[in-house]
Scaffold this motif. Structure first.
Motif, PDB file in Angstrom:
ATOM      1  N   MET A  61      -3.264  -5.181   1.695  1.00 48.54           N
ATOM      2  CA  MET A  61      -1.852  -4.973   1.987  1.00 48.54           C
ATOM      3  C   MET A  61      -1.175  -6.227   2.536  1.00 48.54           C
ATOM      4  O   MET A  61      -0.056  -6.579   2.139  1.00 48.54           O
ATOM      5  CB  MET A  61      -1.707  -3.815   2.978  1.00 48.54           C
ATOM      6  N   LYS A  69       3.800  -4.031  -1.357  1.00 47.28           N
ATOM      7  CA  LYS A  69       3.466  -3.188  -0.214  1.00 47.28           C
ATOM      8  C   LYS A  69       4.067  -1.793  -0.322  1.00 47.28           C
ATOM      9  O   LYS A  69       3.617  -0.857   0.347  1.00 47.28           O
ATOM     10  CB  LYS A  69       3.960  -3.852   1.079  1.00 47.28           C
ATOM     11  N   PHE A  71       4.209   0.419  -2.820  1.00 50.88           N
ATOM     12  CA  PHE A  71       3.405   1.459  -3.469  1.00 50.88           C
ATOM     13  C   PHE A  71       2.469   0.848  -4.501  1.00 50.88           C
ATOM     14  O   PHE A  71       2.690  -0.267  -4.974  1.00 50.88           O
ATOM     15  CB  PHE A  71       4.283   2.508  -4.176  1.00 50.88           C
ATOM     16  N   LYS A 116       2.235   5.596  -2.395  1.00 53.31           N
ATOM     17  CA  LYS A 116       2.516   4.781  -1.212  1.00 53.31           C
ATOM     18  C   LYS A 116       1.366   4.971  -0.224  1.00 53.31           C
ATOM     19  O   LYS A 116       1.183   6.052   0.345  1.00 53.31           O
ATOM     20  CB  LYS A 116       3.857   5.183  -0.588  1.00 53.31           C
ATOM     21  N   GLU A 117       0.591   3.925  -0.017  1.00 53.81           N
ATOM     22  CA  GLU A 117      -0.630   4.008   0.783  1.00 53.81           C
ATOM     23  C   GLU A 117      -0.333   4.127   2.277  1.00 53.81           C
ATOM     24  O   GLU A 117       0.768   3.791   2.717  1.00 53.81           O
ATOM     25  CB  GLU A 117      -1.474   2.757   0.537  1.00 53.81           C
ATOM     26  N   GLY A 120       1.803   1.666   4.090  1.00 57.29           N
ATOM     27  CA  GLY A 120       2.576   1.020   3.028  1.00 57.29           C
ATOM     28  C   GLY A 120       4.006   0.756   3.465  1.00 57.29           C
ATOM     29  O   GLY A 120       4.572   1.493   4.287  1.00 57.29           O
ATOM     30  N   THR A 223      -2.055   9.143   1.725  1.00 58.66           N
ATOM     31  CA  THR A 223      -1.307   8.469   0.666  1.00 58.66           C
ATOM     32  C   THR A 223      -0.228   9.406   0.128  1.00 58.66           C
ATOM     33  O   THR A 223      -0.512  10.562  -0.171  1.00 58.66           O
ATOM     34  CB  THR A 223      -2.241   8.041  -0.474  1.00 58.66           C
TER      35      THR A 223
END
Length: 272
Positions: A61, A69, A71, A116-117, A120, A223
């Motif tokens: 990231m 960043k 997604f 989207k982590e 994120g 996520t």
């Protein structure tokens, strides 16, 4: 080969006149319960597997730019996975798109998994149609979470009514678009609108010119899994690309068709 367990999404859902009116006035609308629990559970598993299998982002990231960043992004899964194809080309979704736009027939532009982590970043202000060399404003994106989400996970946020003013800035999604379009939104005094919560299988729908963004995912371990499908009215034509991104899209998602030709390549099936 399609699994015999794959739910077929060809039954229709009625969109009432109030929902259609709100969509056309505000440029976006949330429609609940597009998928039933068993349907979304099945397709969540299928889409997750396909998205991670085809994901090419390997950077940590901290080494990505703002867009990276925001997604993990994997496009046109329908063209590589037979079960995802049943989702993306579903008549249920396509009929809703046609009803909202007020057209008889729609084609798919492309699908897009947007994961989207945890941790994120935010999604900058942008207009989807900045990327599309199409001669129609009858375009719409379906944005469907595959899990229950709230603002903490990165809820899609809209500048209501912005679609009525069309093209805003010739800037791709980036730090620059966040700065310029945030200023534009403030100057235009668009009302800002977003849902506080969405359930898996609900969906928002927004015009291609509707300005939107999303906050980051502030959770530590979840996520935000979202699947999107872009539709446009059948009969649209290719326009001369106005930026390098439209030229890329012309070749990548419109089969390399030339400006002036109907936008009906093999990558853009008629779905309703």
């Amino acid at each position: 080969m399609i699994s015999p367990k794959t739910p077929v999404l060809n039954s229709f859902i009625d969109v009432d006149e109030r929902q259609i009116s709100n969509f056309r006035l505000h440029g976006h609308v949330l429609l609940p319960n597009i998928l039933q629990a068993n349907e979304v559970a099945y397709y969540r598993n299928i889409i997750r597997q396909a998205a991670y299998r085809h994901n090419t982002e390997t950077r940590a990231m901290q080494h990505r730019d703002t867009y990276g960043k925001a997604f993990l992004q994997v496009m046109n899964l329908w063209n590589t996975d037979e079960d995802v194809k049943q989702f993306t080309l579903a008549k249920r979704f396509a009929k809703i798109a046609a009803d909202l736009l007020g057209v008889n027939h729609v084609r798919v532009y492309h699908d897009q998994a947007l994961f989207k982590e945890p941790g994120g970043g935010f999604t900058p202000w942008h207009q989807d149609q900045y990327y599309w060399p199409l001669d129609t404003t009858n375009t719409v994106t379906m944005w469907m979470p595959l899990i229950d989400i709230d603002v903490e996970l990165g809820m899609l946020t809209f500048a209501s009514g912005s679609h009525l003013d069309g093209f805003a800035e010739n800037i791709p999604i980036s730090d620059e678009s966040e700065t310029a379009l945030q200023k534009y939104v403030a100057q235009k005094k668009y009302p800002i609108s977003r849902a506080e919560r969405m359930r898996a299988g609900d969906a928002t729908w927004h015009y291609g010119w509707t300005l939107h963004n999303a906050p980051g995912n502030s959770t530590a371990s979840t996520t935000r899994e979202v699947m999107t499908i872009i539709y446009y009215a059948d009969g649209a034509h290719i326009t001369a690309p106005q930026n390098k991104h439209q030229e890329t899209d012309r070749n990548r998602w419109l089969g390399g068709l030339n400006p002036g030709q109907p936008a009906n390549s093999h990558l853009n099936p008629l779905v309703y």
